[in-house]
Write an enzyme that holds these catalytic residues in place. Structure first.
Site, short mmCIF file in Angstrom:
data_model
loop_
_atom_site.label_atom_id
_atom_site.label_comp_id
_atom_site.label_asym_id
_atom_site.label_seq_id
_atom_site.Cartn_x
_atom_site.Cartn_y
_atom_site.Cartn_z
N GLY A 10 0.92 -1.27 0.02
CA GLY A 10 0.03 -0.14 -0.13
C GLY A 10 0.75 1.08 -0.05
N GLN A 22 3.43 9.86 1.17
CA GLN A 22 4.69 8.95 1.36
C GLN A 22 5.53 9.61 -0.04
OE1 GLN A 22 2.94 5.05 2.16
NE2 GLN A 22 4.75 4.91 3.30
N CYS A 65 6.82 -0.42 7.02
CA CYS A 65 6.31 0.79 6.20
C CYS A 65 7.53 1.35 5.21
CB CYS A 65 6.32 1.90 7.25
SG CYS A 65 5.32 3.45 6.25
N LEU A 66 6.97 1.43 4.19
CA LEU A 66 8.03 2.19 3.02
C LEU A 66 8.56 3.43 3.38
CD1 LEU A 66 5.79 1.20 -0.21
CD2 LEU A 66 7.76 -0.13 0.58
N HIS A 112 -3.42 1.25 8.38
CA HIS A 112 -2.03 2.01 8.23
C HIS A 112 -2.11 2.87 7.39
CE1 HIS A 112 2.58 1.13 7.96
NE2 HIS A 112 2.28 1.85 6.87
N GLU A 113 -2.62 2.78 6.18
CA GLU A 113 -2.45 3.50 5.08
C GLU A 113 -3.31 5.09 5.60
OE1 GLU A 113 -0.39 3.41 3.01
OE2 GLU A 113 -0.15 1.13 3.20
N HIS A 120 -1.48 7.52 7.64
CA HIS A 120 -0.48 8.28 6.86
C HIS A 120 -1.14 9.74 6.45
CE1 HIS A 120 3.25 5.93 6.26
NE2 HIS A 120 2.58 5.02 5.77
NI NI Z 1 3.26 3.03 5.66
#
Ligand code: NI
Length: 170
Positions: free
Chosen positions: A39, A44, A92-93, A134-135, A138
């Site tokens: 995701g 991000q 997480c990226l 999670h998304e 952000h």
């Molecule tokens: Ni993340």
């Protein structure tokens, strides 16, 4: 992690079906695919709009991973359906190479808009519910380490899970 754009509240999308929104979504899809993520949220990649994408297809490497349909979710609203909390490992990226044990609502209903401005809602649980939370965190400037209850359950992948092939980050 550390970039101030990840700590701000993103703003609602007001116009749908525009070339700008299409370009943002293409950029997000390319980034997510390049990083092999589950995701991605617009902040991000430095864009402060309430736009997230996510999706997990069946992968023989992770037979236990639940499938999540490829989804574009804009201006999301989340509502838990019970008091049940589940704890599981997340990555997480924007926090590469690490994992933490994060509490999330087990069941929830979410609603929002697709890229054409069509409203939809879903009732989900388990991994799908976790990815959405999670998304959407952000979009409110929240990174998963901020939700970890026991910081002993936060660390580098290589130290926590030596030699293991880990599921995707988001
Ligand atoms: Ni993340």
């Amino acid at each position: 992690m550390g970039d101030p754009r990840l700590l701000q509240r993103s703003v609602e999308v007001e116009r749908f079906g525009t070339p700008e929104l299409a370009a943002l979504l293409q950029d997000m899809r390319d980034t997510m695919a390049h990083l092999n993520g589950a995701g991605l949220a617009a902040p991000q990649i430095g864009i402060g709009l309430r736009v997230v994408i996510f999706g997990v297809t069946a992968n023989p490497r992770y037979p236990d991973a639940e499938e999540v349909p490829d989804t574009v979710l804009i201006n999301p609203e989340l509502a838990p359906l019970s008091d049940e909390i589940d704890e599981a490992w997340e990555g997480c990226l924007s926090v590469p190479g690490m994992r933490g044990l994060v509490p999330r609502w087990l069941r929830l209903r979410y609603a929002g808009f697709d890229e054409r401005g069509q409203r939809f809602e879903r009732t989900v649980q388990d991994f799908h519910a976790r990815v959405v939370q999670h998304e959407c965190d952000h979009l409110d400037g929240i990174l998963y380490p901020m939700r970890i209850r026991d910081l002993a359950k936060f660390g580098f992948n290589d130290a926590l899970f030596p030699g293991q092939d880990l599921p995707r980050e988001d």
